[in-house]
Design a protein around this motif. Structure first.
Motif, mmCIF file in Angstrom:
data_model
loop_
_atom_site.group_PDB
_atom_site.id
_atom_site.type_symbol
_atom_site.label_atom_id
_atom_site.label_comp_id
_atom_site.label_asym_id
_atom_site.label_seq_id
_atom_site.Cartn_x
_atom_site.Cartn_y
_atom_site.Cartn_z
ATOM 1 N N ARG A 189 40.098 38.247 38.444
ATOM 2 C CA ARG A 189 40.633 37.017 39.030
ATOM 3 C C ARG A 189 40.649 37.124 40.557
ATOM 4 O O ARG A 189 41.135 38.108 41.121
ATOM 5 C CB ARG A 189 42.042 36.763 38.508
ATOM 6 C CG ARG A 189 42.064 36.236 37.097
ATOM 7 C CD ARG A 189 43.410 36.291 36.451
ATOM 8 N NE ARG A 189 44.506 35.931 37.326
ATOM 9 C CZ ARG A 189 45.799 36.040 36.985
ATOM 10 N NH1 ARG A 189 46.117 36.491 35.786
ATOM 11 N NH2 ARG A 189 46.742 35.693 37.820
ATOM 12 N N TYR A 190 40.163 36.082 41.215
ATOM 13 C CA TYR A 190 40.033 36.125 42.667
ATOM 14 C C TYR A 190 41.390 36.096 43.359
ATOM 15 O O TYR A 190 41.514 36.532 44.510
ATOM 16 C CB TYR A 190 39.176 34.944 43.142
ATOM 17 C CG TYR A 190 38.827 35.023 44.609
ATOM 18 C CD1 TYR A 190 37.891 35.954 45.056
ATOM 19 C CD2 TYR A 190 39.436 34.200 45.552
ATOM 20 C CE1 TYR A 190 37.566 36.050 46.394
ATOM 21 C CE2 TYR A 190 39.113 34.281 46.892
ATOM 22 C CZ TYR A 190 38.176 35.208 47.310
ATOM 23 O OH TYR A 190 37.852 35.309 48.629
ATOM 24 N N ASP A 191 42.421 35.601 42.681
ATOM 25 C CA ASP A 191 43.738 35.569 43.320
ATOM 26 C C ASP A 191 44.430 36.924 43.291
ATOM 27 O O ASP A 191 45.529 37.076 43.833
ATOM 28 C CB ASP A 191 44.641 34.496 42.691
ATOM 29 C CG ASP A 191 44.725 34.591 41.177
ATOM 30 O OD1 ASP A 191 44.190 35.559 40.601
ATOM 31 O OD2 ASP A 191 45.330 33.689 40.559
ATOM 32 N N ILE A 192 43.810 37.926 42.679
ATOM 33 C CA ILE A 192 44.320 39.298 42.767
ATOM 34 C C ILE A 192 43.815 39.905 44.072
ATOM 35 O O ILE A 192 42.625 39.870 44.373
ATOM 36 C CB ILE A 192 43.849 40.133 41.559
ATOM 37 C CG1 ILE A 192 44.427 39.551 40.264
ATOM 38 C CG2 ILE A 192 44.242 41.592 41.716
ATOM 39 C CD1 ILE A 192 43.897 40.214 39.002
ATOM 40 N N TRP A 193 44.718 40.469 44.850
ATOM 41 C CA TRP A 193 44.406 40.925 46.209
ATOM 42 C C TRP A 193 43.240 41.907 46.238
ATOM 43 O O TRP A 193 42.342 41.779 47.068
ATOM 44 C CB TRP A 193 45.650 41.568 46.825
ATOM 45 C CG TRP A 193 45.460 42.073 48.218
ATOM 46 C CD1 TRP A 193 45.500 41.354 49.375
ATOM 47 C CD2 TRP A 193 45.170 43.438 48.603
ATOM 48 N NE1 TRP A 193 45.269 42.170 50.453
ATOM 49 C CE2 TRP A 193 45.065 43.447 50.010
ATOM 50 C CE3 TRP A 193 45.016 44.624 47.887
ATOM 51 C CZ2 TRP A 193 44.815 44.623 50.712
ATOM 52 C CZ3 TRP A 193 44.745 45.792 48.585
ATOM 53 C CH2 TRP A 193 44.647 45.789 49.986
ATOM 54 N N THR A 194 43.240 42.891 45.337
ATOM 55 C CA THR A 194 42.172 43.888 45.360
ATOM 56 C C THR A 194 40.809 43.244 45.129
ATOM 57 O O THR A 194 39.805 43.619 45.751
ATOM 58 C CB THR A 194 42.407 44.968 44.286
ATOM 59 O OG1 THR A 194 42.667 44.335 43.028
ATOM 60 C CG2 THR A 194 43.579 45.853 44.649
ATOM 61 N N GLN A 195 40.754 42.251 44.240
ATOM 62 C CA GLN A 195 39.477 41.603 43.937
ATOM 63 C C GLN A 195 38.979 40.774 45.116
ATOM 64 O O GLN A 195 37.781 40.754 45.414
ATOM 65 C CB GLN A 195 39.617 40.742 42.687
ATOM 66 C CG GLN A 195 39.974 41.539 41.445
ATOM 67 C CD GLN A 195 38.970 42.645 41.157
ATOM 68 O OE1 GLN A 195 37.771 42.393 41.027
ATOM 69 N NE2 GLN A 195 39.445 43.882 41.064
ATOM 70 N N ALA A 196 39.891 40.085 45.798
ATOM 71 C CA ALA A 196 39.496 39.323 46.986
ATOM 72 C C ALA A 196 38.969 40.258 48.073
ATOM 73 O O ALA A 196 37.976 39.945 48.751
ATOM 74 C CB ALA A 196 40.680 38.513 47.508
ATOM 75 N N GLU A 197 39.602 41.427 48.233
ATOM 76 C CA GLU A 197 39.145 42.401 49.232
ATOM 77 C C GLU A 197 37.752 42.935 48.880
ATOM 78 O O GLU A 197 36.894 43.087 49.755
ATOM 79 C CB GLU A 197 40.143 43.556 49.315
ATOM 80 C CG GLU A 197 41.447 43.213 49.997
ATOM 81 C CD GLU A 197 41.273 42.989 51.489
ATOM 82 O OE1 GLU A 197 40.918 43.950 52.193
ATOM 83 O OE2 GLU A 197 41.465 41.830 51.939
ATOM 84 N N ARG A 198 37.523 43.218 47.605
ATOM 85 C CA ARG A 198 36.223 43.760 47.201
ATOM 86 C C ARG A 198 35.126 42.709 47.320
ATOM 87 O O ARG A 198 33.985 43.028 47.702
ATOM 88 C CB ARG A 198 36.313 44.321 45.781
ATOM 89 C CG ARG A 198 37.214 45.533 45.714
ATOM 90 C CD ARG A 198 37.551 45.984 44.304
ATOM 91 N NE ARG A 198 38.652 46.941 44.329
ATOM 92 C CZ ARG A 198 39.220 47.475 43.262
ATOM 93 N NH1 ARG A 198 38.772 47.152 42.050
ATOM 94 N NH2 ARG A 198 40.214 48.330 43.389
ATOM 95 N N HIS A 199 35.452 41.457 47.029
ATOM 96 C CA HIS A 199 34.470 40.391 47.229
ATOM 97 C C HIS A 199 34.156 40.240 48.713
ATOM 98 O O HIS A 199 32.987 40.025 49.095
ATOM 99 C CB HIS A 199 34.996 39.072 46.653
ATOM 100 C CG HIS A 199 34.064 37.928 46.837
ATOM 101 N ND1 HIS A 199 34.371 36.829 47.609
ATOM 102 C CD2 HIS A 199 32.795 37.711 46.369
ATOM 103 C CE1 HIS A 199 33.354 35.988 47.594
ATOM 104 N NE2 HIS A 199 32.389 36.491 46.860
#
Length: 329
Positions: A189-199
């Motif tokens: 999920r993009y609203d998870i901080w780690t995922q937004a950082e990796r994207h």
């Protein structure tokens, strides 16, 4: 204002005080719906059990408790981190209560309410996407809090993370170095901080090499093997399908490895190492972060706060490593 009592909680939840006592004590035999109702009342009323005699008995035995709240304990990454926290706690005579949230803010509040009702000395928390202002009240009552893996919104506490963005950038740059320009990004999920950082790291690598980002190659919200398989099918059906995949966590990587055969060979680099990843054919290149170090660092910070440390909140960012694995032979 008087502190709420067990009777107040029972009245709000529509149950008996005995049922409240059993839920707060963590005893079995209470229906899940009833237990959730009691936990909600505990949270809303701000009830905390005044169990000084029990607490003294525990301390005389050399055992106190902290809580560890993670996304999903079935995830090998969080299981390893939990083991590290337990090892640190055991050396100090503490036990660890562990709960999972599945990134659900309501479930997170219920787990934390259950832990604070047991008067844990502190919490190590992998925050959900919700706000965390509700933790200020238990913190004012003496519960220490440290966030790990992600920061918490609206809460100034010690936080331990890894450099997700730089790790993802190195992973995608590695694929670009090998001639791939059609690189898909598979994420949670993009609203998870780690995922937004990796994207963001994925986009950084493309921009640095002048490769246009193609939104059709990005798939967010993958939280099961089935969702990952469906995303791959859509990618293979593109007029220009990807020749490489960047998978942004270990569960997505496992979903890719478990998927039906691909129409053509495709390179894969994952974020998070996997057991036996070096034994695959070909072996898997990964961005490796150290869950043991994350857990141990978070535990050290928490116990320093429990021991009276009063310095301003600290942000600790641990490095990642790109483990490049080449085919054998």
């Amino acid at each position: 204002m008087e502190r709420p009592t067990m009777k107040d909680v029972a009245r709000a939840a529509g149950v008996s005080p005995m049922t409240v006592s059993r839920v707060v004590a963590g005893e079995a035999g209470v229906a899940p719906g009833t237990a959730a109702r009691v936990a909600r009342a505990v949270r809303e009323l701000g009830y905390q059990r005044n169990d000084n005699a029990r607490s003294l008995r525990q301390k005389n035995l050399g055992t106190s408790a902290i809580g560890l709240v993670v996304d999903d304990l079935a995830n090998p990454f969080y299981a390893l981190m939990a083991r590290s926290v337990e090892d640190q706690a055991h050396r100090r005579g503490y036990v660890v209560l562990v709960g999972s949230t599945n990134d659900d803010p309501r479930r997170e509040r219920e787990v934390i309410a259950a832990f604070t009702a047991r008067r844990v000395d502190g919490l190590i928390l992998v925050p959900t996407i919700g706000g965390h202002g509700f933790l200020r009240q238990p913190m004012q009552r003496g519960t220490r809090v440290v966030c790990v893996d992600r920061p918490a919104r609206g809460l100034a506490v010690d936080t331990v993370t890894v450099d997700n963005r730089a790790g993802a950038r190195r992973a995608v740059a590695h694929l670009l170095d090998r001639g791939h320009t059609r690189i898909a990004c598979l994420g949670d999920r993009y609203d998870i901080w780690t995922q937004a950082e990796r994207h963001a790291g994925y986009l950084d690598a493309l921009a640095e090499r002048g490769v246009p980002a193609d939104p059709a190659l990005v798939r967010h919200g993958l939280r099961s093997h089935g969702e990952t398989h469906a995303a791959l099918e859509r990618l293979w059906a593109l007029p220009e399908p990807p020749t490489a995949l960047f998978t942004s966590n270990d569960l997505i990587t496992l979903g890719v490895l478990d998927a039906p055969p691909r129409p053509r060979p495709v390179a894969v680099v994952g974020f998070d190492d996997l057991p036996l990843a070096d034994r695959l054919d070909p072996p898997l290149t990964v961005v490796s972060q150290d869950p043991h170090a994350l857990g141990a660092t978070a535990a050290d910070l928490l116990f320093s706060r429990i021991d009276g440390e009063s310095a301003p909140p600290r942000d600790v960012v641990l490095p990642t490593r790109l483990l490049i694995r080449t085919p054998r032979g």
